[in-house]
Design a protein around this motif. Structure first.
Motif, PDB file in Angstrom:
ATOM      1  N   SER A 332       0.837  -1.213   0.000  1.00  0.00           N
ATOM      2  CA  SER A 332       0.000   0.000   0.000  1.00  0.00           C
ATOM      3  C   SER A 332       0.862   1.250   0.000  1.00  0.00           C
ATOM      4  N   ASP A 333       1.955   1.240   0.792  1.00  0.00           N
ATOM      5  CA  ASP A 333       2.843   2.405   0.835  1.00  0.00           C
ATOM      6  C   ASP A 333       3.439   2.696  -0.534  1.00  0.00           C
ATOM      7  N   LYS A 334       3.681   1.685  -1.337  1.00  0.00           N
ATOM      8  CA  LYS A 334       4.278   1.878  -2.654  1.00  0.00           C
ATOM      9  C   LYS A 334       3.236   1.930  -3.768  1.00  0.00           C
ATOM     10  N   ASP A 335       1.950   1.901  -3.366  1.00  0.00           N
ATOM     11  CA  ASP A 335       0.850   1.960  -4.338  1.00  0.00           C
ATOM     12  C   ASP A 335       0.961   0.787  -5.325  1.00  0.00           C
ATOM     13  N   ILE A 336       1.152  -0.429  -4.752  1.00  0.00           N
ATOM     14  CA  ILE A 336       1.282  -1.641  -5.566  1.00  0.00           C
ATOM     15  C   ILE A 336       0.138  -2.576  -5.215  1.00  0.00           C
ATOM     16  N   LEU A 337      -0.449  -3.181  -6.215  1.00  0.00           N
ATOM     17  CA  LEU A 337      -1.553  -4.106  -6.035  1.00  0.00           C
ATOM     18  C   LEU A 337      -1.020  -5.543  -6.053  1.00  0.00           C
ATOM     19  N   ASN A 359      10.900 -14.600  -0.043  1.00  0.00           N
ATOM     20  CA  ASN A 359      12.068 -13.979  -0.666  1.00  0.00           C
ATOM     21  C   ASN A 359      11.715 -13.387  -2.028  1.00  0.00           C
ATOM     22  N   LEU A 360      10.959 -14.130  -2.836  1.00  0.00           N
ATOM     23  CA  LEU A 360      10.594 -13.641  -4.162  1.00  0.00           C
ATOM     24  C   LEU A 360       9.618 -12.480  -4.082  1.00  0.00           C
ATOM     25  N   LEU A 361       8.660 -12.566  -3.165  1.00  0.00           N
ATOM     26  CA  LEU A 361       7.660 -11.504  -3.060  1.00  0.00           C
ATOM     27  C   LEU A 361       8.278 -10.207  -2.550  1.00  0.00           C
ATOM     28  N   SER A 362       9.146 -10.286  -1.552  1.00  0.00           N
ATOM     29  CA  SER A 362       9.788  -9.068  -1.045  1.00  0.00           C
ATOM     30  C   SER A 362      10.698  -8.456  -2.105  1.00  0.00           C
ATOM     31  N   ASN A 363      11.369  -9.314  -2.871  1.00  0.00           N
ATOM     32  CA  ASN A 363      12.229  -8.833  -3.946  1.00  0.00           C
ATOM     33  C   ASN A 363      11.404  -8.138  -5.032  1.00  0.00           C
ATOM     34  N   ALA A 364      10.219  -8.718  -5.354  1.00  0.00           N
ATOM     35  CA  ALA A 364       9.351  -8.114  -6.366  1.00  0.00           C
ATOM     36  C   ALA A 364       8.819  -6.769  -5.898  1.00  0.00           C
ATOM     37  N   LEU A 365       8.411  -6.665  -4.645  1.00  0.00           N
ATOM     38  CA  LEU A 365       7.903  -5.395  -4.111  1.00  0.00           C
ATOM     39  C   LEU A 365       8.993  -4.334  -4.069  1.00  0.00           C
ATOM     40  N   ARG A 366      10.216  -4.765  -3.784  1.00  0.00           N
ATOM     41  CA  ARG A 366      11.314  -3.810  -3.678  1.00  0.00           C
ATOM     42  C   ARG A 366      11.615  -3.142  -5.021  1.00  0.00           C
ATOM     43  N   HIS A 367      11.479  -3.921  -6.118  1.00  0.00           N
ATOM     44  CA  HIS A 367      11.874  -3.415  -7.428  1.00  0.00           C
ATOM     45  C   HIS A 367      10.694  -3.059  -8.326  1.00  0.00           C
ATOM     46  N   ALA A 368       9.463  -3.216  -7.826  1.00  0.00           N
ATOM     47  CA  ALA A 368       8.299  -2.899  -8.664  1.00  0.00           C
ATOM     48  C   ALA A 368       8.088  -1.384  -8.732  1.00  0.00           C
ATOM     49  N   PRO A 370       5.852   1.984  -8.756  1.00  0.00           N
ATOM     50  CA  PRO A 370       4.575   2.384  -8.116  1.00  0.00           C
ATOM     51  C   PRO A 370       3.418   2.340  -9.123  1.00  0.00           C
ATOM     52  N   GLY A 371       2.253   1.946  -8.618  1.00  0.00           N
ATOM     53  CA  GLY A 371       1.070   1.893  -9.461  1.00  0.00           C
ATOM     54  C   GLY A 371       0.969   0.648 -10.320  1.00  0.00           C
ATOM     55  N   THR A 372       1.842  -0.352 -10.099  1.00  0.00           N
ATOM     56  CA  THR A 372       1.809  -1.581 -10.900  1.00  0.00           C
ATOM     57  C   THR A 372       1.284  -2.739 -10.051  1.00  0.00           C
ATOM     58  N   VAL A 373       1.289  -3.924 -10.635  1.00  0.00           N
ATOM     59  CA  VAL A 373       0.754  -5.122  -9.973  1.00  0.00           C
ATOM     60  C   VAL A 373       1.892  -6.133  -9.780  1.00  0.00           C
ATOM     61  N   VAL A 374       1.958  -6.668  -8.588  1.00  0.00           N
ATOM     62  CA  VAL A 374       2.830  -7.809  -8.295  1.00  0.00           C
ATOM     63  C   VAL A 374       1.928  -9.023  -8.164  1.00  0.00           C
ATOM     64  N   SER A 375       2.178 -10.032  -9.000  1.00  0.00           N
ATOM     65  CA  SER A 375       1.266 -11.177  -9.031  1.00  0.00           C
ATOM     66  C   SER A 375       1.998 -12.479  -8.739  1.00  0.00           C
ATOM     67  N   ILE A 376       1.215 -13.407  -8.187  1.00  0.00           N
ATOM     68  CA  ILE A 376       1.663 -14.789  -8.009  1.00  0.00           C
ATOM     69  C   ILE A 376       0.696 -15.670  -8.788  1.00  0.00           C
ATOM     70  N   GLU A 377       1.237 -16.372  -9.788  1.00  0.00           N
ATOM     71  CA  GLU A 377       0.405 -17.230 -10.630  1.00  0.00           C
ATOM     72  C   GLU A 377       0.802 -18.687 -10.408  1.00  0.00           C
ATOM     73  N   ILE A 378      -0.207 -19.517 -10.118  1.00  0.00           N
ATOM     74  CA  ILE A 378       0.028 -20.933  -9.807  1.00  0.00           C
ATOM     75  C   ILE A 378      -0.599 -21.780 -10.907  1.00  0.00           C
ATOM     76  N   GLN A 379       0.205 -22.673 -11.490  1.00  0.00           N
ATOM     77  CA  GLN A 379      -0.277 -23.565 -12.544  1.00  0.00           C
ATOM     78  C   GLN A 379       0.046 -25.008 -12.170  1.00  0.00           C
ATOM     79  N   SER A 380      -0.930 -25.883 -12.372  1.00  0.00           N
ATOM     80  CA  SER A 380      -0.763 -27.299 -12.064  1.00  0.00           C
ATOM     81  C   SER A 380      -0.812 -28.113 -13.343  1.00  0.00           C
ATOM     82  N   GLY A 381       0.056 -29.105 -13.439  1.00  0.00           N
ATOM     83  CA  GLY A 381       0.110 -29.994 -14.608  1.00  0.00           C
ATOM     84  C   GLY A 381       0.920 -31.214 -14.245  1.00  0.00           C
TER      85      GLY A 381
END
Length: 464
Positions: A332-337, A359-368, A370-381
C-alpha cells in the motif's frame, strides 16, 4: 615394504618377458622339429640298409658269401653297425655293441611296423631297427638283422645349434627389452606432458589445460576429463574468491558501524537516553549480522545436500494469501496491487516453502514500479509452477545467470536503503527448490521480471 615400479619399468618388463617367452617357445618348437627331422632321416637310412641287406641275402650262396658281400657294400658307411644272426648265432657284425634289453626278440618280418629304438651306451647315442629276413642259407632259417646308427654327428650339430639358439634368444631378449623401454618411454611422453601441466596449476594459475589434441586417442578422454575438472575447479575457485570478498565486505559494514558508534559514545559522557539509542542501533546491526550468519549456515548445509525437516501436502495459494496479508502494508505504501491467480498443491516443508515465496515476493515489491501489480500465478500440470512477477526496470541478460549467486546484487554500489538484506535471498530460494527436487528460473523482458518455481509431482516427492 613392496617396491613400486614406474609404468615404464612395468611395460618394459612385460614386453621383455613376452619377447623371451615367444623366442623360447620358437626355439623349443624348432628343436623339436629338428629332432623329428633327424629321426625321420635316420629311420629312412636304417630301412634302406635293411633292404640292402635283404637284397644281398637273397643273392648269397653261403654264409661266407653273405659275409663277403656285406663287407663290400657296408665297409664305407661310417657310424653304421650291422648285426646278423641265424639260429641264435652271429653270422656277421661290423662292430661289437649291445642291444637294449628285450629288443633282441622284438623284431618281426614287417619293417614298417617295427619301432625304432634309441639308447645310450658308452657315451654314444644309438638308433636301431631290426627285421627277420627269409633266407635259404641254413635250413631256410630266417636271418635276424639289426642295423644301428651312431647319432653323435646329429647330437653334436643339435648341441651346437641349441647353444647358438640360446645365445640368440638371450641377445634378442635384451634387445627387445631395450626396444620395449624406448617404446614405453616414448609412448608415455604425453603423460609426462600432462604431469608438467598439472604441476603448473596453482591457485594463481588455473588456466592451464591438458593438451587433448597432442595426446594419443587412449589418453584423450583422460585429458578431456581432467580439463573439465579444472574448468569446474576454476569456476568454483572464482566463485569462492568472490564469495570471500563479498562476505568480508558485508561483514565489514555492520562491524564498522558498531565499532564507530560505540567508540563515539564512549568518547564522552552520555545520558541514559543516548546510551539506550546507541544500544538500540547496535541491536539492529547485530540482528542483521545474526540473520546473515543464519543464512550462511543454511546455505552451507545445502553444499552437503539439504534434507527437508518435514514433508506434508501444502496448498500454495493458502501460503501466498498469508504472505499477502504480511506484505499488504508495504504494498500500500508503494501503491502496488497484490494479485493471486490459480491454485496448486505441492509436497514439502511448509516453512521452507513460505520462506522461498517470501524472498521472491519481497524482492518483487522492492523493485516494482509504483502503481503496478505484483502477481503470483500458480499452474498445475505434470508438476506445479509458481510464478512471481513484477513490473519495473528490466535486468540485463548477462546479469540473469548470476542472480542466484551469493551476495550478488545488480546494484554494484551496494547501497540498499530500502532493505537490510545481504544478497542471499535468491541463493537460499534456489537451495530450497533443490531440496524439494525442483528448480527456479528467471526472465526479464519489456519491463516485466518473472521468477518461476517448479515443483515435481507431489506423489513422486512423497515416495522418495
Amino acid at each position: 615394504m613392496t617396491q613400486r615400479f614406474s609404468l615404464t619399468t612395468r611395460l618394459t618388463l612385460f614386453y621383455t618377458l613376452a619377447s623371451a617367452t615367444v623366442l623360447l617357445g620358437l626355439g623349443w618348437v624348432t628343436s623339436l622339429a629338428m629332432n623329428q627331422h633327424f629321426e625321420d632321416l635316420d629311420r629312412s637310412l636304417l630301412e634302406d640298409k635293411i633292404h640292402l641287406i635283404q637284397e644281398v641275402a637273397t643273392k648269397a650262396n653261403s654264409p661266407q658269401d653273405l659275409q663277403n658281400r656285406l663287407n663290400e657294400v657296408l665297409h664305407s658307411h661310417e657310424g653304421l653297425i650291422v648285426h646278423v644272426q641265424i639260429s641264435g648265432k652271429t653270422l656277421y657284425e661290423t662292430a661289437k655293441f649291445e642291444l637294449p634289453n628285450g629288443y633282441a626278440g622284438a623284431v618281426g618280418t614287417d619293417l614298417k611296423s617295427q619301432k625304432m629304438q634309441s639308447w645310450q651306451s658308452a657315451g654314444h647315442q644309438y638308433r636301431a631297427l631290426g627285421m627277420l629276413i627269409n633266407s635259404e642259407l641254413q635250413n631256410d632259417e630266417p636271418l635276424a638283422v639289426w642295423v644301428a646308427l651312431d647319432t653323435k654327428l646329429h647330437d653334436h650339430f643339435q648341441t651346437h645349434f641349441q647353444t647358438t639358439l640360446m645365445l640368440y634368444v638371450t641377445l634378442a631378449t635384451l634387445f627387445s627389452g631395450v626396444l620395449g623401454w624406448m617404446a614405453a618411454n616414448r609412448g608415455l611422453a604425453p603423460l609426462r606432458i600432462m604431469r608438467t601441466r598439472a604441476q603448473a596449476v596453482t591457485s594463481n594459475k588455473l588456466e592451464e589445460r591438458m593438451p587433448v589434441e597432442a595426446v594419443p586417442v587412449e589418453m584423450a578422454d583422460l585429458a578431456g576429463t581432467l580439463n573439465d575438472m579444472l574448468d569446474r575447479l576454476q569456476e568454483d575457485f572464482r566463485r569462492l574468491s568472490e564469495f570471500s570478498s563479498d562476505l568480508a565486505h558485508e561483514l565489514r559494514t555492520p562491524i564498522s558501524n558498531l565499532l564507530t558508534e560505540t567508540q563515539v559514545t564512549l568518547s564522552a559522557k552520555r545520558s541514559n537516553e543516548d546510551y539506550q539509542d546507541v544500544l538500540a542501533s547496535n541491536s539492529e546491526e547485530l540482528q542483521r549480522l545474526a540473520r546473515m550468519v543464519s543464512d550462511m549456515l543454511f546455505l552451507a548445509k545445502t553444499e552437503h545436500g539439504l534434507a527437508l525437516p518435514s514433508r506434508e501436502s501444502i496448498a500454495v495459494e493458502v501460503e501466498a494469501r498469508a504472505l499477502f496479508d504480511f506484505y499488504e502494508a508495504l504494498a500500500s505504501d508503494k501503491d502496488i496491487l497484490l494479485e493471486l491467480v490459480g491454485s496448486g498443491t505441492v509436497g514439502g516443508d511448509r516453512l521452507m516453502l513460505r520462506r522461498a515465496l517470501s524472498n521472491l515476493l519481497s524482492n518483487a515489491l522492492r523493485h516494482a514500479s509504483p502503481g503496478t501489480v505484483v502477481s503470483i500465478e500458480i499452474q498445475s500440470g505434470e508438476g506445479v509452477e509458481v510464478t512471481v512477477s513484477n513490473h519495473g526496470p528490466s535486468i540485463s541478460p548477462e546479469m540473469l545467470p548470476r542472480l542466484f549467486d551469493r551476495f550478488f546484487r545488480v546494484d554494484k554500489s551496494r547501497t540498499h536503503p530500502e532493505s537490510d538484506g545481504a544478497g542471499l535471498g535468491l541463493a537460499i530460494t534456489r537451495a530450497i527448490m533443490a531440496a524439494h527436487g525442483g528448480g527456479i528460473s528467471v526472465t526479464s523482458t519489456s519491463g516485466v521480471t518473472r521468477f518461476t518455481l517448479r515443483f515435481p509431482k507431489s506423489e513422486s516427492l512423497v515416495q522418495e
